[in-house]
Scaffold this motif. Structure first.
Motif, PDB file in Angstrom:
ATOM      1  N   TRP A 166     102.312  56.877  19.714  1.00  0.00           N
ATOM      2  CA  TRP A 166     102.878  58.139  20.189  1.00  0.00           C
ATOM      3  C   TRP A 166     104.372  58.074  20.488  1.00  0.00           C
ATOM      4  CZ3 TRP A 166     104.784  56.318  24.601  1.00  0.00           C
ATOM      5  CH2 TRP A 166     104.056  55.361  25.315  1.00  0.00           C
ATOM      6  N   ASN A 167     105.012  56.914  20.387  1.00  0.00           N
ATOM      7  CA  ASN A 167     106.394  56.816  20.864  1.00  0.00           C
ATOM      8  C   ASN A 167     107.413  57.443  19.921  1.00  0.00           C
ATOM      9  OD1 ASN A 167     105.662  54.645  19.159  1.00  0.00           O
ATOM     10  ND2 ASN A 167     107.358  53.405  19.905  1.00  0.00           N
ATOM     11  N   TYR A 168     107.109  57.460  18.617  1.00  0.00           N
ATOM     12  CA  TYR A 168     107.927  58.172  17.630  1.00  0.00           C
ATOM     13  C   TYR A 168     106.954  58.940  16.722  1.00  0.00           C
ATOM     14  CZ  TYR A 168     112.025  55.352  18.883  1.00  0.00           C
ATOM     15  OH  TYR A 168     113.068  54.762  19.549  1.00  0.00           O
ATOM     16  N   ILE A 172     107.295  57.555  12.846  1.00  0.00           N
ATOM     17  CA  ILE A 172     106.443  56.433  12.455  1.00  0.00           C
ATOM     18  C   ILE A 172     105.400  56.868  11.434  1.00  0.00           C
ATOM     19  CG2 ILE A 172     104.775  54.732  13.275  1.00  0.00           C
ATOM     20  CD1 ILE A 172     106.365  54.429  15.788  1.00  0.00           C
ATOM     21  N   VAL A 173     104.869  58.093  11.567  1.00  0.00           N
ATOM     22  CA  VAL A 173     103.919  58.534  10.545  1.00  0.00           C
ATOM     23  C   VAL A 173     104.634  58.683   9.204  1.00  0.00           C
ATOM     24  CG1 VAL A 173     104.062  61.086  10.749  1.00  0.00           C
ATOM     25  CG2 VAL A 173     101.885  59.976  10.225  1.00  0.00           C
ATOM     26  N   THR A 174     105.908  59.043   9.238  1.00  0.00           N
ATOM     27  CA  THR A 174     106.695  59.137   8.005  1.00  0.00           C
ATOM     28  C   THR A 174     106.888  57.767   7.376  1.00  0.00           C
ATOM     29  OG1 THR A 174     107.829  61.166   8.672  1.00  0.00           O
ATOM     30  CG2 THR A 174     108.980  59.748   7.101  1.00  0.00           C
ATOM     31  N   TRP A 175     107.091  56.738   8.207  1.00  0.00           N
ATOM     32  CA  TRP A 175     107.235  55.377   7.674  1.00  0.00           C
ATOM     33  C   TRP A 175     106.031  54.989   6.822  1.00  0.00           C
ATOM     34  CZ3 TRP A 175     109.435  51.470  11.808  1.00  0.00           C
ATOM     35  CH2 TRP A 175     110.696  51.900  12.221  1.00  0.00           C
ATOM     36  N   LYS A 176     104.852  55.489   7.193  1.00  0.00           N
ATOM     37  CA  LYS A 176     103.632  55.172   6.433  1.00  0.00           C
ATOM     38  C   LYS A 176     103.420  56.162   5.283  1.00  0.00           C
ATOM     39  CE  LYS A 176     102.816  52.581  10.124  1.00  0.00           C
ATOM     40  NZ  LYS A 176     103.141  51.146  10.191  1.00  0.00           N
ATOM     41  N   LEU A 177     103.540  57.447   5.602  1.00  0.00           N
ATOM     42  CA  LEU A 177     103.195  58.478   4.626  1.00  0.00           C
ATOM     43  C   LEU A 177     104.118  58.502   3.425  1.00  0.00           C
ATOM     44  CD1 LEU A 177     102.229  61.650   6.710  1.00  0.00           C
ATOM     45  CD2 LEU A 177     100.768  60.263   5.242  1.00  0.00           C
ATOM     46  N   ALA A 178     105.419  58.389   3.661  1.00  0.00           N
ATOM     47  CA  ALA A 178     106.359  58.552   2.554  1.00  0.00           C
ATOM     48  C   ALA A 178     106.108  57.536   1.439  1.00  0.00           C
ATOM     49  CB  ALA A 178     107.796  58.483   3.064  1.00  0.00           C
ATOM     50  N   PRO A 179     105.998  56.236   1.711  1.00  0.00           N
ATOM     51  CA  PRO A 179     105.710  55.298   0.621  1.00  0.00           C
ATOM     52  C   PRO A 179     104.289  55.422   0.089  1.00  0.00           C
ATOM     53  CG  PRO A 179     105.814  54.118   2.712  1.00  0.00           C
ATOM     54  CD  PRO A 179     106.296  55.511   2.971  1.00  0.00           C
ATOM     55  N   ALA A 180     103.312  55.730   0.956  1.00  0.00           N
ATOM     56  CA  ALA A 180     101.933  55.870   0.490  1.00  0.00           C
ATOM     57  C   ALA A 180     101.810  57.029  -0.488  1.00  0.00           C
ATOM     58  CB  ALA A 180     100.990  56.078   1.676  1.00  0.00           C
ATOM     59  N   ALA A 240      96.950  51.541   7.376  1.00  0.00           N
ATOM     60  CA  ALA A 240      98.287  51.254   7.901  1.00  0.00           C
ATOM     61  C   ALA A 240      98.316  51.653   9.365  1.00  0.00           C
ATOM     62  CB  ALA A 240      99.336  52.029   7.120  1.00  0.00           C
ATOM     63  N   PHE A 241      98.869  50.786  10.206  1.00  0.00           N
ATOM     64  CA  PHE A 241      98.770  50.972  11.659  1.00  0.00           C
ATOM     65  C   PHE A 241     100.073  50.611  12.338  1.00  0.00           C
ATOM     66  CE2 PHE A 241      97.968  48.754  15.742  1.00  0.00           C
ATOM     67  CZ  PHE A 241      97.435  49.799  16.488  1.00  0.00           C
ATOM     68  N   THR A 242     100.421  51.401  13.362  1.00  0.00           N
ATOM     69  CA  THR A 242     101.436  51.014  14.340  1.00  0.00           C
ATOM     70  C   THR A 242     100.855  51.263  15.717  1.00  0.00           C
ATOM     71  OG1 THR A 242     103.368  51.428  12.945  1.00  0.00           O
ATOM     72  CG2 THR A 242     103.696  51.536  15.312  1.00  0.00           C
ATOM     73  N   GLY A 243     100.881  50.226  16.563  1.00  0.00           N
ATOM     74  CA  GLY A 243     100.329  50.347  17.902  1.00  0.00           C
ATOM     75  C   GLY A 243     100.265  48.991  18.575  1.00  0.00           C
ATOM     76  N   SER A 244      99.355  48.843  19.490  1.00  0.00           N
ATOM     77  CA  SER A 244      99.280  47.617  20.284  1.00  0.00           C
ATOM     78  C   SER A 244      98.636  46.477  19.513  1.00  0.00           C
ATOM     79  CB  SER A 244      98.480  47.872  21.563  1.00  0.00           C
ATOM     80  OG  SER A 244      97.097  48.022  21.266  1.00  0.00           O
ATOM     81  N   THR A 245      98.919  45.263  19.950  1.00  0.00           N
ATOM     82  CA  THR A 245      98.305  44.081  19.342  1.00  0.00           C
ATOM     83  C   THR A 245      96.796  44.072  19.573  1.00  0.00           C
ATOM     84  OG1 THR A 245     100.326  42.774  19.528  1.00  0.00           O
ATOM     85  CG2 THR A 245      98.260  41.559  19.419  1.00  0.00           C
ATOM     86  N   GLU A 246      96.367  44.532  20.728  1.00  0.00           N
ATOM     87  CA  GLU A 246      94.935  44.548  21.025  1.00  0.00           C
ATOM     88  C   GLU A 246      94.179  45.420  20.032  1.00  0.00           C
ATOM     89  OE1 GLU A 246      97.162  43.023  24.241  1.00  0.00           O
ATOM     90  OE2 GLU A 246      97.368  44.977  23.252  1.00  0.00           O
TER      91      GLU A 246
END
Length: 496
Positions: A166-168, A172-180, A240-246
């Motif tokens: 949720w921080n960006y 951040i969703v663009t970082w994944k979506l655009a190349p995918a 594709a994921f961005t979030g916590s290590t847990e």
């Protein structure tokens, strides 16, 4: 003319919220009929009700994505067609940039100054980057024995699941979506329940841009339900994921329990910033350190929250750093003059505040260490610098995800490198020195996906971003991100 606080308040009051998921090219209510109350963390006011989807909604979304992918309308379309659709999506984002900025600011509390001048236009530019990159990729014809020809092509993987933090929300969703999308895949996104609205608007604009229905689907809801269902789904080819290590570790388990889907995981961080005594501009180093630790309320996975300073300049740096931190005073996120906004929720602020109280007990608060109430909300925390705490204290070891940094002196280069690497994370690091030899020597030994020299947290569209160790694997940004969403296919033709 720059917008004023009154301008942004007026625009926010007129904003429309729709918390329904977007599946198969249209909005649709969650099958359960349940919703989640969405609160503006900066005011405590309810701004919308996000639909609380479950595994049944995920099944429908994945089926829509699979049908769209298999139709070939996007996956087998020419590079020129996909390029033009992504360029048009970039144009549409720019045209509604303020709307995107307000959604993110009202959802998670970041200053609208940043969401409107950095996040929204940056996201539009990244769709343009990958749109233009599509027809610049090359396949291979490797050397083979006489009488044969081999073609090595990069092929899309199929249906991609995307889970982001949720921080960006938009970036951040663009970082994944655009190349995918550029690679020809179909996608199902689980946006953060705390900040779903910008991704939902993005899906609507994708249809307007001419991207076929079903290629981009958004399923709202809780990570423990929707994210888990997506990760366990046998018809999702890659996640594709961005979030916590847990959570990243949980996703690895889910991938193994299901169809062994591929993963690209950008997980936690606890980045270091090394200030050597031969730094040529200690004032600049202090200002950049404040930016690196307090920007976006410190809710940054690569935040430089561990500052190590060579002892001869330690006290001077500490004074400069404390002064620089005051530029990030919290305030109304809609006020263009605000330094930082609210944290994403009062509950998250409670967790960060508990860490500050522990540091106050076990060490020294150099500056900050207060929790002002602003606009009736307790989600605000003043940038806080901590010193004189033990090496095993949680401010050194735990990703706090708030405006808290710890400063520690060191005596030798070897000690600085050891302390910087003394973490399970390996996302980013920074160092300040006037010696080119030291810059090369130290950066080579820092275990981090990005090392910034004489700046902090450097990144750009042309350079890959991601981590080592428990910060995950796979890379966002640059043409290398296309590798997450494609794989090599060899076609061998025998003629003789």
């Amino acid at each position: 003319m720059s917008k004023t606080l009154a301008d942004w308040q007026s625009a926010a009051a007129a904003l429309q919220f729709d918390g329904r998921p977007f599946i198969g090219g249209a909005r649709a209510a969650a099958r359960s009929g349940n919703t989640i109350e969405k609160v503006n963390p900066a005011t405590g006011a309810v701004i919308s009700h996000v639909h609380d989807c479950d595994a049944a909604d995920v099944d429908v979304a994945v089926a829509a994505a699979r049908a769209a992918y298999e139709s070939g309308e996007w996956s087998r379309a020419g590079a020129a067609f996909r390029r033009e659709r992504l360029l048009e999506l970039a144009r549409l984002i720019e045209a509604r940039s303020d709307e995107f900025a307000l959604y993110d600011t009202l959802d998670m509390g970041k200053p609208v100054r940043e969401s409107s001048t950095v996040d929204a236009p940056g996201s539009a530019a990244l769709y343009r980057f990958y749109g233009e990159a599509i027809d610049k990729q090359e396949d291979l014809i490797p050397v083979t024995p006489p009488g044969s020809t081999a073609l090595v092509t990069r092929e899309p993987l199929g249906v991609i699941g995307v889970i982001v933090a949720w921080n960006y929300p938009l970036e951040i969703v663009t970082w994944k979506l655009a190349p995918a999308l550029a690679a020809g895949n179909a996608v199902v996104v689980k946006p953060p329940v705390e900040a779903s609205h910008s991704t939902l608007l993005l899906a609507e604009l994708a249809i307007e841009a001419g991207i076929p229905a079903g290629v981009l689907n958004v399923v709202t809801g809780r990570g423990s339900v929707v994210g888990k269902a997506l990760a366990l789904h046998d018809d999702v080819d890659m996640l594709a994921f961005t979030g916590s290590t847990e959570v990243a570790k949980q996703l690895q388990q889910y991938a193994g329990q299901s169809n062994m889907k591929r993963l690209a995981l950008e997980a936690g961080g606890k980045s270091s910033n090394l200030i050597f005594a031969d730094c040529e501009d200690l004032q600049l180093a202090a200002e950049k350190a404040a930016f690196g630790s307090f920007y976006n309320q410190g809710e940054v996975c690569s935040a430089n929250s561990r500052i190590f300073v060579e002892r001869p300049v330690y006290e001077e740096f500490l004074e400069l750093y404390a002064a620089a931190a005051r530029a990030y005073a919290p305030g109304d996120p809609l006020d263009p003059e605000t330094g930082i906004g609210s944290l994403v929720s009062e509950a998250h602020a409670d967790t960060v505040w508990a860490t500050i109280e522990n540091a106050r007990r076990d060490g020294r608060i150099v500056t900050g260490g207060t929790r002002p109430e602003i606009g009736g909300s307790r989600a605000f925390i003043e940038p806080t610098i901590v010193a004189d705490v033990p090496a095993d204290h949680e401010v050194h070891t735990r990703e706090i995800f708030g405006p808290v940094a710890v400063v520690t002196p060191f005596d030798t280069e070897e000690e600085a490198i050891a302390r910087a690497n003394e973490t399970p994370y390996g996302l980013a690091a920074s160092l300040w020195t006037g010696s080119l030899a030291r810059a090369h020597r130290v950066s080579a030994r820092l275990v981090a996906g990005t090392v910034s020299v004489n700046t902090v947290d450097a990144l750009g569209f042309t350079t890959p971003f991601g981590g080592f160790k428990q910060s995950g694997f796979g890379r966002d940004l640059s043409v290398h991100a296309l590798e997450n969403y494609t794989d090599y296919k060899t076609t061998w033709m025998q003629w003789g």
